[in-house]
Write a protein that holds these residues in place. Structure first.
Motif, short mmCIF file in Angstrom:
data_model
loop_
_atom_site.label_atom_id
_atom_site.label_comp_id
_atom_site.label_asym_id
_atom_site.label_seq_id
_atom_site.Cartn_x
_atom_site.Cartn_y
_atom_site.Cartn_z
N ASP A 521 0.82 -1.21 0.00
CA ASP A 521 0.00 0.00 0.00
C ASP A 521 0.85 1.26 0.00
O ASP A 521 0.52 2.25 -0.67
CB ASP A 521 -0.92 0.01 1.22
N ASN A 578 -8.45 -2.60 -3.80
CA ASN A 578 -7.70 -3.08 -2.64
C ASN A 578 -8.02 -2.25 -1.40
O ASN A 578 -8.18 -2.79 -0.30
CB ASN A 578 -6.20 -3.03 -2.96
N GLN A 579 -8.12 -0.94 -1.58
CA GLN A 579 -8.42 -0.08 -0.44
C GLN A 579 -9.85 -0.29 0.07
O GLN A 579 -10.11 -0.16 1.27
CB GLN A 579 -8.22 1.39 -0.83
N GLY A 583 -8.14 -2.73 2.62
CA GLY A 583 -7.74 -1.66 3.53
C GLY A 583 -8.88 -0.99 4.24
O GLY A 583 -8.68 -0.23 5.19
#
Length: 784
Positions: A521, A578-579, A583
């Motif tokens: 990240d 992905n976030q 995340g």
């Protein structure tokens, strides 16, 4: 002796040239003059010898002497291609095109007969299977030569230059007046407005006049020009024996041939003026003809073709390569694959001085011994050598020598690499892994076939190179694959990849993520969110992307460059996903998507309906309903274009009827669902359902379509369930819960009472709807 002999021949040739001039011997004079001009032409290769002996950072083939220079000029490292048969490749992508059919189902060239496999003993005592063509379809191969190699790979380019061009999309045909093909090919291009490029065949016409005029006035020189035109054009295309498909257009091969035609254009204008002069027209008329000819040909060609040929403001080669380099840590090793992801990177290092600490390892060249020798023993610009266990002798022997580094065949290999604990601790805190501190994976090469029910791989030199680097480095230096490298070069390492900008780091432990590709990240954010559009750049390590002029409509990007843009978007959208999923940071996801849309124009680089749908969904999932709706409507518009104009992408309709992937009907239905318009979603799938039923009825009695019929039946079942689900969800969304329940039970009963066992099985999905609405499960609806 060779040097003395060479200068003796040179001095003797000059003497004979002088003698022929003095004694008026024209034939001898022509022979000597031609020979000396040929030698003069070959002196241009002196630069290659001088450069190679200067030991530059990249010294391809190291042609330091005449023997190696001869091999270099003959392109021996690329192997040989046969002159016959014309269709000699055996890989699927070639075979599919060899057996291509037209709209009526007829062969375009004629059926292709595959070769037999013959066992061949190599000089190094290895036994391999080689193709042997014993049943060549002569008519088909001649048709392939004329239709593909002569017309498609030469005459089409000729017509591009002197008649017009439909598009810059690969394999586009020429354009005269009709623009139908241009409209079809360019519907999703940000540069559709400049096509078709039309010269109205005026350069062709005046060139034909010039050709006939030269033959009329000077037939001998006309024949010389005509031979030049053929040798550098159609005959060169035949000699190259190019295979379909090609990775890019090859029009640059034939510049010499086109140059001859341009000279005929000049002769043609002169011939018209000469014809006018013979009829005693005034000089002003001749001037008018020259001016009209200038407007009709060079001015017309420049005005129509300028934008497509201009590269002003196009920084993609620099920026794309810069972004690869600046994604990696100091002293990294990066595997690349082809020309476009390697040579611009070398230029940045050698000329611009960017990231000279990084060693680029091109895997295509990784099959050549001279290149591996350079990787092992050179330190370009002070960069660290790559430690390799291959002996220098094995890298400097002829490739046919049994002791030279070469390929092998065999089964997959279990590999274990000891990793220092302090390095392993950077990748995991699992005590069991740290105690063992080994990287263990299954090493594979390129799939070759089956033997004794086991997969056999060919372990190319490039595969051995990747493995040896990992074994020798032991992760003391970062090792990456560029995102431009394909899976056939991964050697079974995919589970150990972690995205970091435009490279994938090889980690000593498996990288796991719940829903997305594993990512760092911190590095991803520094690269993707730190965008610089100035002309400044860093020579040392510095995370951050350059994305210059990707939102400037005044800059033209050809199709090859446009193909790179989805790679950028894929990175941004994957990082945003992905976030959201890993995340749990939706605000950051929105910032990532906004950055992408700010610097990469939707107009210049349309996304296509699938990516528009994905972008819309990402915004919705991140909580930005305004942008989610905006891109959903854009995607629906794109889907409507394809649905209403099936010629734009005829294959998408076919494969969606077969249920092979989500095409414009299914995607637009999902978008309508996302917008809460269940009726529109239902109507869209109903259209696809009716079309599928119609197609099925047309072929259901033809045994040749047995597999297609089965696929269509599965598609019909899937559509039936989805349409019924939209009926129930539509009522539910309007607050009509009781009506939704009643409808769900009625539909469920229809499934249960169906004589088709597949329909009974699918009843489970409607059963779930009943349960969601508060009803009780019915065991009769569940699959047995």
């Amino acid at each position: 002796f060779v040097i003395v002999l060479f200068f003796g021949i040179l001095i003797g040739s000059i003497g004979l040239l002088w003698y022929s001039y003095k004694k008026h011997k024209p034939v001898l004079n022509m022979i000597m003059l031609s020979f000396l001009l040929m030698l003069l032409g070959y002196t241009t290769y002196t630069q290659i010898l001088l450069r190679s002996n200067a030991n530059p950072p990249m010294n391809e083939n190291e042609p330091k002497n005449m023997n190696v220079l001869s091999s270099y000029i003959g392109r021996e490292q690329y192997g040989e291609t046969p002159n016959w048969p014309r269709r000699y490749q055996t890989e699927d992508m070639f075979v599919n095109n060899y057996n291509a059919r037209d709209k009526n189902g007829n062969y375009i060239y004629g059926p292709w007969n595959p070769p037999t496999k013959e066992e061949v003993q190599c000089k190094d005592d290895k036994t391999i299977m080689m193709p042997e063509f014993k049943d060549v379809n002569t008519g088909g191969d001649i048709a392939y030569m004329l239709k593909y190699q002569v017309y498609h790979m030469y005459l089409r380019y000729f017509l591009w230059n002197f008649v017009g061009r439909s598009s810059d999309v690969q394999d586009a045909d020429y354009a005269f007046v009709n623009k139908k093909e241009a409209d079809t090919l360019n519907y999703d291009s940000g540069y559709a407005d400049i096509f078709p490029i039309r010269f109205y065949a005026l350069p062709l016409l005046i060139g034909l006049i010039g050709l006939f005029y030269q033959f009329w006035k000077d037939p001998k020189m006309g024949l010389v020009y005509f031979v030049m035109f053929l040798l550098m054009g159609a005959l060169a295309a035949i000699a190259q024996n190019q295979q379909d498909p090609q990775p890019r257009e090859r029009d640059y091969f034939y510049v010499g041939s086109f140059m001859v035609w341009c000279m005929w254009i000049g002769f043609g204008v002169y011939g018209i003026i000469d014809w006018i002069g013979k009829r005693k027209f005034t000089a002003p008329v001749a001037i008018i003809v020259a001016v009209i000819s200038f407007i009709a040909v060079p001015f017309n060609m420049a005005a129509n073709g300028w934008k497509m040929h201009s590269r002003a403001g196009n920084y993609i080669p620099f920026d794309y390569s810069y972004n690869i380099l600046q994604s990696a840590d100091k002293d990294a090793i990066i595997f690349t694959n082809g020309d476009n992801d390697t040579f611009p990177v070398w230029w940045l290092q050698d000329v611009a001085g960017v990231r000279r600490d990084i060693r680029i390892v091109n895997l295509s060249l990784g099959n050549t011994l001279w290149y591996i020798d350079e990787l092992k023993n050179r330190e370009p610009w002070g960069a660290k050598k790559i430690p390799l266990s291959f002996s220098d002798e094995s890298l400097r022997l002829p490739e046919t020598d049994p002791n030279a580094l070469s390929y092998d065949f065999g089964e997959a290999q279990d590999v274990s690499i000891d990793v220092p604990k302090d390095i392993m601790a950077k990748y995991t805190n699992d005590p069991q892994v740290l105690n063992d501190s080994k990287m263990q994976f299954t090493f594979i090469g390129k799939y070759y076939g089956m033997r004794d029910k086991k997969k056999i791989y060919v372990f190319r030199v490039q595969d051995k190179l990747v493995l040896d680097i990992l074994k020798q480095i032991r992760f003391s230096r970062p090792v990456y694959f560029s995102t431009t490298v394909g899976p056939d070069a991964y050697c079974g390492l995919e589970k150990y990849f972690r995205y970091e900008g435009m490279v994938q780091r090889i980690c000593p432990v498996e990288q796991k993520a719940t829903t997305q590709e594993p990512m760092d990240d911190n590095v991803m954010a520094k690269c993707l969110l730190n965008v610089d559009v100035s002309n400044n750049y860093y020579r040392g390590p510095h995370f951050g992307f350059k994305l210059r002029n990707l939102s400037n409509p005044g800059v033209y990007y050809d199709e090859v460059h446009r193909r790179l843009i989805p790679n950028y978007r894929s990175l941004y959208m994957s990082f945003a996903a992905n976030q959201i999923n890993e995340g749990k940071n939706p605000k950051k996801a929105i910032a990532i998507l906004d950055t992408m849309n700010k610097y990469i124009s939707m107009v210049q680089f349309p996304m296509g309906y699938v990516n528009e749908y994905n972008l819309s969904k990402l915004y919705y999932d991140a909580g930005d309903k305004i942008n989610g709706k905006k891109y959903a409507l854009d995607a629906i518009k794109t889907c409507d274009e394809l649905i209403n104009n099936p010629d734009l992408d005829p294959r998408s309709r076919y494969v969606e009827i077969m249920g092979r992937y989500r095409g414009p009907y299914r995607v637009s239905a999902s978008l309508y669902e996302q917008l809460g318009d269940y009726q529109a979603a239902k109507d869209r799938l109903q259209r696809l359902y009716d079309m599928t039923i119609q197609t099925l009825n047309q072929v259901k009695d033809d045994p040749a379509y047995k597999e297609d019929i089965q696929k269509m039946m599965f598609s019909i079942y899937d559509l039936t369930v989805n349409i019924d689900e939209y009926t129930i969800d539509g009522l539910k969304s309007r607050g009509k819960l009781q009506e939704a329940m009643d409808s769900a039970k009625t539909i469920l009963k229809r499934y249960q009472n169906s004589p088709d066992p597949n329909m009974k099985y699918l009843g489970q999905y409607i059963e779930r709807k009943v349960i969601e609405l508060g009803g009780k499960p019915d065991s009769s609806a569940m699959p047995q």
